[in-house]
Design an enzyme around this catalytic site. Structure first.
Site, PDB file in Angstrom:
ATOM      1  CG  HIS A   8      45.520  47.642  44.976  1.00 26.89           C
ATOM      2  ND1 HIS A   8      44.771  48.568  45.655  1.00 26.89           N
ATOM      3  CD2 HIS A   8      45.313  47.889  43.664  1.00 26.89           C
ATOM      4  CE1 HIS A   8      44.123  49.326  44.791  1.00 26.89           C
ATOM      5  NE2 HIS A   8      44.441  48.949  43.572  1.00 26.89           N
TER       6      HIS A   8
HETATM    7  C1  UD1 Z   1      44.214  46.084  38.999  1.00 27.58           C
HETATM    8  C2  UD1 Z   1      44.217  47.411  38.251  1.00 27.58           C
HETATM    9  C3  UD1 Z   1      44.169  48.554  39.245  1.00 27.58           C
HETATM   10  C4  UD1 Z   1      43.005  48.398  40.217  1.00 27.58           C
HETATM   11  C5  UD1 Z   1      43.043  47.023  40.877  1.00 27.58           C
HETATM   12  C6  UD1 Z   1      41.815  46.809  41.723  1.00 27.58           C
HETATM   13  C7  UD1 Z   1      45.433  47.419  36.116  1.00 27.58           C
HETATM   14  C8  UD1 Z   1      46.667  47.812  35.422  1.00 27.58           C
HETATM   15  N1  UD1 Z   1      45.422  47.541  37.461  1.00 27.58           N
HETATM   16  O1  UD1 Z   1      45.407  46.021  39.754  1.00 27.58           O
HETATM   17  O2  UD1 Z   1      43.993  49.769  38.544  1.00 27.58           O
HETATM   18  O3  UD1 Z   1      43.088  49.390  41.189  1.00 27.58           O
HETATM   19  O4  UD1 Z   1      43.086  46.011  39.852  1.00 27.58           O
HETATM   20  O5  UD1 Z   1      42.027  45.825  42.681  1.00 27.58           O
HETATM   21  O6  UD1 Z   1      44.509  47.010  35.486  1.00 27.58           O
HETATM   22  N2  UD1 Z   1      46.164  38.236  41.383  1.00 27.58           N
HETATM   23  C9  UD1 Z   1      45.758  37.065  41.970  1.00 27.58           C
HETATM   24  N3  UD1 Z   1      44.425  36.754  41.923  1.00 27.58           N
HETATM   25  C10 UD1 Z   1      43.502  37.547  41.308  1.00 27.58           C
HETATM   26  C11 UD1 Z   1      43.943  38.728  40.689  1.00 27.58           C
HETATM   27  C12 UD1 Z   1      45.263  39.059  40.737  1.00 27.58           C
HETATM   28  O7  UD1 Z   1      46.552  36.322  42.536  1.00 27.58           O
HETATM   29  O8  UD1 Z   1      42.307  37.182  41.306  1.00 27.58           O
HETATM   30  C13 UD1 Z   1      47.594  38.602  41.475  1.00 27.58           C
HETATM   31  C14 UD1 Z   1      48.410  38.074  40.307  1.00 27.58           C
HETATM   32  O9  UD1 Z   1      49.657  37.711  40.819  1.00 27.58           O
HETATM   33  C15 UD1 Z   1      48.554  39.305  39.437  1.00 27.58           C
HETATM   34  C16 UD1 Z   1      48.567  40.443  40.454  1.00 27.58           C
HETATM   35  O10 UD1 Z   1      47.699  40.033  41.481  1.00 27.58           O
HETATM   36  O11 UD1 Z   1      49.700  39.279  38.642  1.00 27.58           O
HETATM   37  C17 UD1 Z   1      48.115  41.774  39.895  1.00 27.58           C
HETATM   38  O12 UD1 Z   1      46.821  41.659  39.313  1.00 27.58           O
HETATM   39  P1  UD1 Z   1      46.364  42.672  38.147  1.00 27.58           P
HETATM   40  O13 UD1 Z   1      44.944  42.440  37.832  1.00 27.58           O
HETATM   41  O14 UD1 Z   1      47.338  42.649  37.032  1.00 27.58           O
HETATM   42  O15 UD1 Z   1      46.537  44.094  38.812  1.00 27.58           O
HETATM   43  P2  UD1 Z   1      46.011  44.642  40.193  1.00 27.58           P
HETATM   44  O16 UD1 Z   1      47.187  44.963  41.022  1.00 27.58           O
HETATM   45  O17 UD1 Z   1      44.972  43.750  40.753  1.00 27.58           O
HETATM   46  N1  UDP Z   2      37.172  46.176  48.746  1.00 29.24           N
HETATM   47  C1  UDP Z   2      36.539  45.025  49.201  1.00 29.24           C
HETATM   48  N2  UDP Z   2      37.281  44.111  49.902  1.00 29.24           N
HETATM   49  C2  UDP Z   2      38.597  44.277  50.171  1.00 29.24           C
HETATM   50  C3  UDP Z   2      39.238  45.438  49.684  1.00 29.24           C
HETATM   51  C4  UDP Z   2      38.494  46.358  48.958  1.00 29.24           C
HETATM   52  O1  UDP Z   2      35.331  44.862  49.007  1.00 29.24           O
HETATM   53  O2  UDP Z   2      39.205  43.393  50.803  1.00 29.24           O
HETATM   54  C5  UDP Z   2      36.392  47.152  47.977  1.00 29.24           C
HETATM   55  C6  UDP Z   2      36.493  48.577  48.469  1.00 29.24           C
HETATM   56  O3  UDP Z   2      35.590  48.822  49.537  1.00 29.24           O
HETATM   57  C7  UDP Z   2      36.177  49.364  47.215  1.00 29.24           C
HETATM   58  C8  UDP Z   2      36.812  48.530  46.136  1.00 29.24           C
HETATM   59  O4  UDP Z   2      36.923  47.210  46.676  1.00 29.24           O
HETATM   60  O5  UDP Z   2      34.785  49.432  46.990  1.00 29.24           O
HETATM   61  C9  UDP Z   2      38.146  49.116  45.804  1.00 29.24           C
HETATM   62  O6  UDP Z   2      38.916  48.210  45.113  1.00 29.24           O
HETATM   63  P1  UDP Z   2      40.490  48.350  44.993  1.00 29.24           P
HETATM   64  O7  UDP Z   2      41.034  49.071  46.153  1.00 29.24           O
HETATM   65  O8  UDP Z   2      40.989  46.992  44.714  1.00 29.24           O
HETATM   66  O9  UDP Z   2      40.648  49.195  43.646  1.00 29.24           O
HETATM   67  P2  UDP Z   2      40.712  50.750  43.282  1.00 29.24           P
HETATM   68  O10 UDP Z   2      39.490  51.412  43.784  1.00 29.24           O
HETATM   69  O11 UDP Z   2      41.972  51.295  43.858  1.00 29.24           O
HETATM   70  O12 UDP Z   2      40.806  50.726  41.800  1.00 29.24           O
END
Ligand code: UD1
Ligand code: UDP
Length: 360
Positions: free
Chosen positions: A201
């Site tokens: 991601h």
């Molecule tokens: C965010 C965090 C990242 C973290 C991750 C955990 C920032 C800059 N990034 O990344 O550090 O590791 O969350 O998962 O804060 N979207 C959906 N549905 C949702 C959420 C997101 O469709 O419920 C899609 C949207 O198109 C959005 C994209 O995912 O633009 C990115 O979401 P965003 O929250 O901006 O960043 P993450 O990649 O999720």
């Molecule tokens: N996780 C989850 N379901 C998923 C993918 C991840 O419950 O489909 C959990 C994972 O086990 C961990 C957390 O979400 O506890 C990590 O989130 P993510 O990888 O989105 O973010 P990061 O840790 O990189 O910020």
């Protein structure tokens, strides 16, 4: 004490689940959900499964560019803080929700406690690295998971207000381990130890078509089934590439934490660019292949259970097919009881401050 906790993204719900239990047994917590993650399988599922109290406030900010998203959160969090005037604002990790919460509080002279302080990738192209650095520098209490984190802060001149508490994700895993949902394996028709689990991601991977293609090609060459719960950001990027998975790859929707723990625990190998999953793989004793060029969790690499491969398909395939490490797996990042230490650190901060030991 009155504490406002700011969460917004998947890993923050999981971390808050561990701390909120302890916090609420002794203090008043107002839980603010920024709305950064909002799909039911990215948000509600964690509240339901982990018994997290429903958010007291949902700012419903949703997705946007960094500036627009962080700015909207900042303005709305400020309103909540002006109304609540808490003793502390508690923020987690390194997302835009973390940064907005910390900045809003610091500008109002409300104390900020940062859980997972001091982590560094030393790659400022990562949005998370900027969020971490700024958050740490405006925090009054820096709750660190490791000595490496403390050393990183010291190099930036932050030596007071720092506490080594361990990692709250270890608490979350300890609490969820017994409730892991093994029916997830049955539903997918997979056998324990006979599949790989993948997640992707990070912006550096999803927003770079060359890197994403490299990762997908690497995963596609694995000789065992690959279960890939796809983050919505990756789902969109994969669709834009027009890539079709080979038959042994199963792209599924994101799963809840209890299903994820079961999938991680029984995997032969985990391939990921997630921060949290690198640690969970280590704690569960599953070899990890990290789809990044660097990691904040360097100890997992040093002891041989995590291999950094970037986005190169050949390195991905070679690392995934390596035999299971035989090197020891010493305890890392705490004992699963970090939440208690975090709350104690909040409670004793004033006392410590009078003694001058952790004053900033
Ligand atoms: C965010 C965090 C990242 C973290 C991750 C955990 C920032 C800059 N990034 O990344 O550090 O590791 O969350 O998962 O804060 N979207 C959906 N549905 C949702 C959420 C997101 O469709 O419920 C899609 C949207 O198109 C959005 C994209 O995912 O633009 C990115 O979401 P965003 O929250 O901006 O960043 P993450 O990649 O999720
Ligand atoms: N996780 C989850 N379901 C998923 C993918 C991840 O419950 O489909 C959990 C994972 O086990 C961990 C957390 O979400 O506890 C990590 O989130 P993510 O990888 O989105 O973010 P990061 O840790 O990189 O910020």
């Amino acid at each position: 004490m009155n504490i406002v906790t700011i969460v917004g993204a998947r890993p923050q719900f999981i971390k808050a689940a561990a701390i909120s239990r302890v916090l609420r047994s002794r203090h008043r917590e107002v839980l603010v959900h920024t709305g950064q993650h909002y799909d039911p399988n990215m948000s509600a599922v964690f509240f339901d499964e982990l018994g997290i109290p429903p958010p007291d406030v949902n700012l419903a900010v949703g997705s946007a560019s960094h500036g627009a998203q962080t700015g909207a959160m900042l303005a709305k969090i400020e309103d909540v803080l002006l109304a609540e005037r808490p003793d502390w604002v508690l923020v987690y990790g390194d997302t835009n929700s973390t940064l907005a919460g910390a900045l809003a509080a610091a500008k109002l002279h409300i104390r900020v406690a940062h859980v997972e302080a001091g982590l560094r990738s030393f790659n400022r192209a990562m949005p998370e690295e900027i969020n971490r650095i700024v958050t740490d520098h405006v925090s009054d209490l820096l709750l660190c998971p490791s000595q490496t984190a403390i050393d990183n802060l010291a190099r930036e001149g932050i030596t007071s207000g720092v506490a080594l508490v361990g990692d709250v994700m270890a608490d979350a895993l300890r609490l969820a381990a017994e409730r892991a949902d093994h029916s997830t394996l049955e539903t997918l028709g997979i056998q324990e130890g006979a599949y790989a689990l993948a997640t992707v991601h990070r912006a550096e991977n999803t927003d770079e078509p060359g890197r994403l293609r490299g990762i997908l090609s690497g995963l596609a060459t694995l000789s065992i089934p690959v279960i890939f719960p796809v983050h919505p950001r990756a789902r969109r990027a994969i669709a834009a590439l027009g890539w079709t998975p080979p038959p042994q790859m199963r792209l599924i929707d994101p799963v809840g934490y209890l299903g994820m723990v079961a999938l991680m625990r029984s995997a032969r190998v985990i391939l990921t660019d997630s921060g949290g999953i690198q640690k969970e793989a280590y704690w569960l004793g599953v070899p990890c292949v990290t789809l990044r060029d660097e990691t904040e969790w360097v100890e997992t690499v040093t002891c041989g259970w995590n291999t950094l491969v970037g986005a190169d398909p050949e390195r991905i395939a070679a690392a995934a097919h390596q035999p299971r490490p035989t090197t020891p797996r010493p305890p890392l990042y705490g004992d699963g009881f970090a939440a208690e230490r975090c709350v104690t650190a909040l409670e004793t901060w004033n006392v410590e401050r009078k003694r001058g030991s952790i004053e900033r």
